[in-house]
Design an enzyme around this catalytic site. Structure first.
Site, PDB file in Angstrom:
ATOM      1  N   ARG A  34       0.842  -1.192   0.000  1.00 54.69           N
ATOM      2  CA  ARG A  34       0.000   0.000   0.000  1.00 54.69           C
ATOM      3  C   ARG A  34       0.880   1.246   0.000  1.00 54.69           C
ATOM      4  NH1 ARG A  34      -3.482  -2.837  -1.585  1.00 54.69           N
ATOM      5  NH2 ARG A  34      -5.514  -3.276  -0.650  1.00 54.69           N
ATOM      6  N   HIS A  42      -0.643   0.115  -9.664  1.00 54.07           N
ATOM      7  CA  HIS A  42      -1.383  -0.767  -8.756  1.00 54.07           C
ATOM      8  C   HIS A  42      -1.954  -1.986  -9.502  1.00 54.07           C
ATOM      9  CE1 HIS A  42      -3.704  -0.910  -4.710  1.00 54.07           C
ATOM     10  NE2 HIS A  42      -3.522  -2.131  -5.188  1.00 54.07           N
TER      11      HIS A  42
HETATM   12  N1  LIG Z   1      -0.344  -4.096  -5.058  1.00 51.94           N
HETATM   13  C1  LIG Z   1      -1.263  -5.009  -5.252  1.00 51.94           C
HETATM   14  O1  LIG Z   1      -1.703  -5.241  -6.375  1.00 51.94           O
HETATM   15  C2  LIG Z   1      -1.757  -5.799  -4.098  1.00 51.94           C
HETATM   16  C3  LIG Z   1      -1.428  -5.476  -2.811  1.00 51.94           C
HETATM   17  N2  LIG Z   1      -1.832  -6.264  -1.767  1.00 51.94           N
HETATM   18  C4  LIG Z   1      -1.435  -5.897  -0.399  1.00 51.94           C
HETATM   19  O2  LIG Z   1      -0.677  -6.965   0.154  1.00 51.94           O
HETATM   20  C5  LIG Z   1      -1.002  -7.069   1.530  1.00 51.94           C
HETATM   21  C6  LIG Z   1      -0.593  -8.412   2.082  1.00 51.94           C
HETATM   22  O3  LIG Z   1      -1.468  -9.426   1.631  1.00 51.94           O
HETATM   23  P1  LIG Z   1      -1.443 -10.899   2.253  1.00 51.94           P
HETATM   24  O4  LIG Z   1      -0.085 -11.491   2.181  1.00 51.94           O
HETATM   25  O5  LIG Z   1      -2.559 -11.641   1.655  1.00 51.94           O
HETATM   26  O6  LIG Z   1      -1.738 -10.565   3.793  1.00 51.94           O
HETATM   27  P2  LIG Z   1      -1.550 -11.497   5.051  1.00 51.94           P
HETATM   28  O7  LIG Z   1      -2.498 -11.003   6.084  1.00 51.94           O
HETATM   29  O8  LIG Z   1      -1.604 -12.934   4.662  1.00 51.94           O
HETATM   30  O9  LIG Z   1      -0.044 -11.212   5.530  1.00 51.94           O
HETATM   31  C7  LIG Z   1       0.313 -10.076   6.234  1.00 51.94           C
HETATM   32  C8  LIG Z   1       1.699 -10.276   6.834  1.00 51.94           C
HETATM   33  O10 LIG Z   1       2.107  -9.055   7.465  1.00 51.94           O
HETATM   34  C9  LIG Z   1       2.529  -9.333   8.788  1.00 51.94           C
HETATM   35  N3  LIG Z   1       2.252  -8.193   9.668  1.00 51.94           N
HETATM   36  C10 LIG Z   1       1.081  -7.549   9.861  1.00 51.94           C
HETATM   37  N4  LIG Z   1       1.216  -6.555  10.754  1.00 51.94           N
HETATM   38  C11 LIG Z   1       2.508  -6.580  11.141  1.00 51.94           C
HETATM   39  C12 LIG Z   1       3.262  -5.828  12.055  1.00 51.94           C
HETATM   40  N5  LIG Z   1       2.717  -4.825  12.763  1.00 51.94           N
HETATM   41  N6  LIG Z   1       4.559  -6.139  12.217  1.00 51.94           N
HETATM   42  C13 LIG Z   1       5.121  -7.159  11.540  1.00 51.94           C
HETATM   43  N7  LIG Z   1       4.457  -7.928  10.631  1.00 51.94           N
HETATM   44  C14 LIG Z   1       3.164  -7.632  10.454  1.00 51.94           C
HETATM   45  C15 LIG Z   1       1.729 -10.541   9.226  1.00 51.94           C
HETATM   46  O11 LIG Z   1       2.366 -11.171  10.309  1.00 51.94           O
HETATM   47  P3  LIG Z   1       1.796 -12.529  10.956  1.00 51.94           P
HETATM   48  O12 LIG Z   1       1.930 -13.586   9.867  1.00 51.94           O
HETATM   49  O13 LIG Z   1       2.689 -12.791  12.093  1.00 51.94           O
HETATM   50  O14 LIG Z   1       0.371 -12.257  11.315  1.00 51.94           O
HETATM   51  C16 LIG Z   1       1.714 -11.348   7.933  1.00 51.94           C
HETATM   52  O15 LIG Z   1       2.890 -12.123   7.831  1.00 51.94           O
HETATM   53  C17 LIG Z   1      -2.500  -6.772   1.540  1.00 51.94           C
HETATM   54  O16 LIG Z   1      -2.920  -6.346   2.821  1.00 51.94           O
HETATM   55  C18 LIG Z   1      -2.637  -5.688   0.500  1.00 51.94           C
HETATM   56  O17 LIG Z   1      -2.557  -4.418   1.096  1.00 51.94           O
HETATM   57  C19 LIG Z   1      -2.565  -7.397  -1.963  1.00 51.94           C
HETATM   58  C20 LIG Z   1      -2.930  -7.763  -3.225  1.00 51.94           C
HETATM   59  C21 LIG Z   1      -2.577  -6.987  -4.391  1.00 51.94           C
HETATM   60  O1  LIG Z   2      -4.594  -4.210  -3.828  1.00 45.66           O
HETATM   61  C1  LIG Z   2      -5.327  -5.125  -4.039  1.00 45.66           C
HETATM   62  C2  LIG Z   2      -5.834  -6.021  -3.057  1.00 45.66           C
HETATM   63  O2  LIG Z   2      -6.399  -7.058  -3.448  1.00 45.66           O
HETATM   64  O3  LIG Z   2      -5.704  -5.723  -1.854  1.00 45.66           O
END
Ligand SMILES: NC(=O)C1=CN([C@@H]2O[C@H](COP(=O)(O)OP(=O)(O)OC[C@H]3O[C@@H](n4cnc5c(N)ncnc54)[C@H](OP(=O)(O)O)[C@@H]3O)[C@@H](O)[C@H]2O)C=CC1
Ligand SMILES: O=CC(=O)O
EC number: 1.1.1.79
Length: 312
Positions: free
Chosen positions: A227, A275
């Site tokens: 993001r 994006h």
């Molecule tokens: N640019 C694009 O086209 C897209 C962007 N995205 C973005 O990617 C993000 C990630 O997606 P996804 O992998 O499915 O999400 P997940 O919820 O599966 O993974 C999030 C990860 O971040 C970690 N995390 C969260 N908060 C913290 C913190 N405060 N400190 C340290 N680690 C933290 C979590 O830790 P833990 O495992 O320990 O809980 C987890 O490992 C989405 O939220 C979205 O914003 C998604 C799709 C498309």
């Molecule tokens: O940014 C896209 C999403 O799926 O989140």
């Protein structure tokens, strides 16, 4: 069962047809303003408040991986969705593969110095450069969830030292795990390529700032795939100017669409996409949502539920 659907840009006709086919017997309709008829499930992206407000739903499905826009709207309108109504998000549904393609191709692009050769080409200079060594090219992934772990998995065969940072400790093969705020500095020290795949929460906004960037290895690279609010763009530009950072690949921005006056557009060492790092693939998403609804109806365990307190 009644399902309402709202997405500002998707092909609604396709979704209604595909959902009806995947959930025979379900009545699926596009939600339009003024529709107060009952529904069991709502499938949404950037929903208008009145679509969800006051409804007794069995669940809401976000039509993407990130739920920040829904949770931010909920902060402003706490009565939009009762706490008791579960919120689900898309887990992978084809986004993992897209993130893998994006991250691997860009890491290799930097590792093989294609950015430098592109710059030399602009000056019509024929100049073979020294190779980079894998051991100097540690890749650190911020966020090791569904997408971060897929990216690590795809990078592993290329032999770069890999590390990830998350809230809780991970045991991914070949990936050094750092957990929690206390271990962030150790994670950053020696990281040459930083890939961001964190969710947007109160704890992660602005996390990629000067303090963080200054802890990376010299001549490092940043890839922001999560993001725009994670990255302080002015600090990124400063780090590029100081030489701390060699390059950046950005998919997301503090303001989208990125305004024409943003200095990022013209910066020679910033590469950009609008994006699109991983988009929702309709067929996979429909099949995932239909499966989850079927499990919920049977009272069976499901994954993908958002922890609203945690924010992801
Ligand atoms: N640019 C694009 O086209 C897209 C962007 N995205 C973005 O990617 C993000 C990630 O997606 P996804 O992998 O499915 O999400 P997940 O919820 O599966 O993974 C999030 C990860 O971040 C970690 N995390 C969260 N908060 C913290 C913190 N405060 N400190 C340290 N680690 C933290 C979590 O830790 P833990 O495992 O320990 O809980 C987890 O490992 C989405 O939220 C979205 O914003 C998604 C799709 C498309
Ligand atoms: O940014 C896209 C999403 O799926 O989140």
């Amino acid at each position: 069962m009644d399902i309402i659907f709202y997405h500002p840009t998707f092909d609604t006709h396709y979704w209604l047809k595909a959902l009806s086919a995947a959930l025979p017997g379900a009545r699926v309709r596009e939600w339009k303003r003024g529709d107060n008829q009952p529904a069991d499930y709502a499938l949404v992206w950037h929903p208008p408040v009145e679509m969800l407000q006051g409804r007794e739903l069995k669940a809401v499905f976000a039509l993407g991986a990130g739920v920040d826009s829904i949770l931010n709207k909920l902060k402003a309108h706490p009565d939009m969705l009762a706490d008791s109504i579960p919120l689900f998000r898309l887990e992978d549904t084809g986004m993992g593969e897209q993130m893998q393609e994006y991250a691997v191709s860009q890491v290799l692009h930097w590792f093989r110095r294609f950015d430098d050769y592109q710059a030399l080409k602009q000056q019509a200079r024929w100049e073979p450069l020294a190779d980079y060594q894998r051991e100097d090219f540690t890749v650190g992934i911020l966020g090791a969830g569904v997408l971060g772990s897929k990216v690590a998995e795809a990078l592993a065969p290329w032999g770069f030292p890999l590390r990830c940072w998350s809230r809780t400790r991970k045991a991914y093969p070949g990936v050094e795990s750092f957990a929690g705020t206390d271990e962030l500095s150790s994670f950053l020290q020696g990281t040459r390529v930083l890939i961001n795949l964190l969710p947007n929460t109160g704890e992660t906004v602005g996390i990629i700032n000067s303090t963080l960037l200054n802890q990376l290895a010299d001549n490092s690279y940043v890839m922001n795939l999560a993001r725009g609010v994670h990255l302080v763009e002015a600090d990124l530009l400063k780090a590029l100017e100081s030489g701390k950072l060699k390059g950046a690949m950005l998919d997301v921005y503090s303001k989208e669409p990125l305004p024409a006056e943003s200095p990022l557009w013209a910066h020679p060492r910033v590469a950009m996409t609008p994006h699109v790092a991983a988009v929702t693939r309709p067929a996979e998403a429909v099949s995932y949502i239909a499966h989850t609804i079927t499990q919920l109806e049977k009272g069976e365990p499901v994954t993908g539920r958002v922890d609203r307190q945690r924010g992801y």
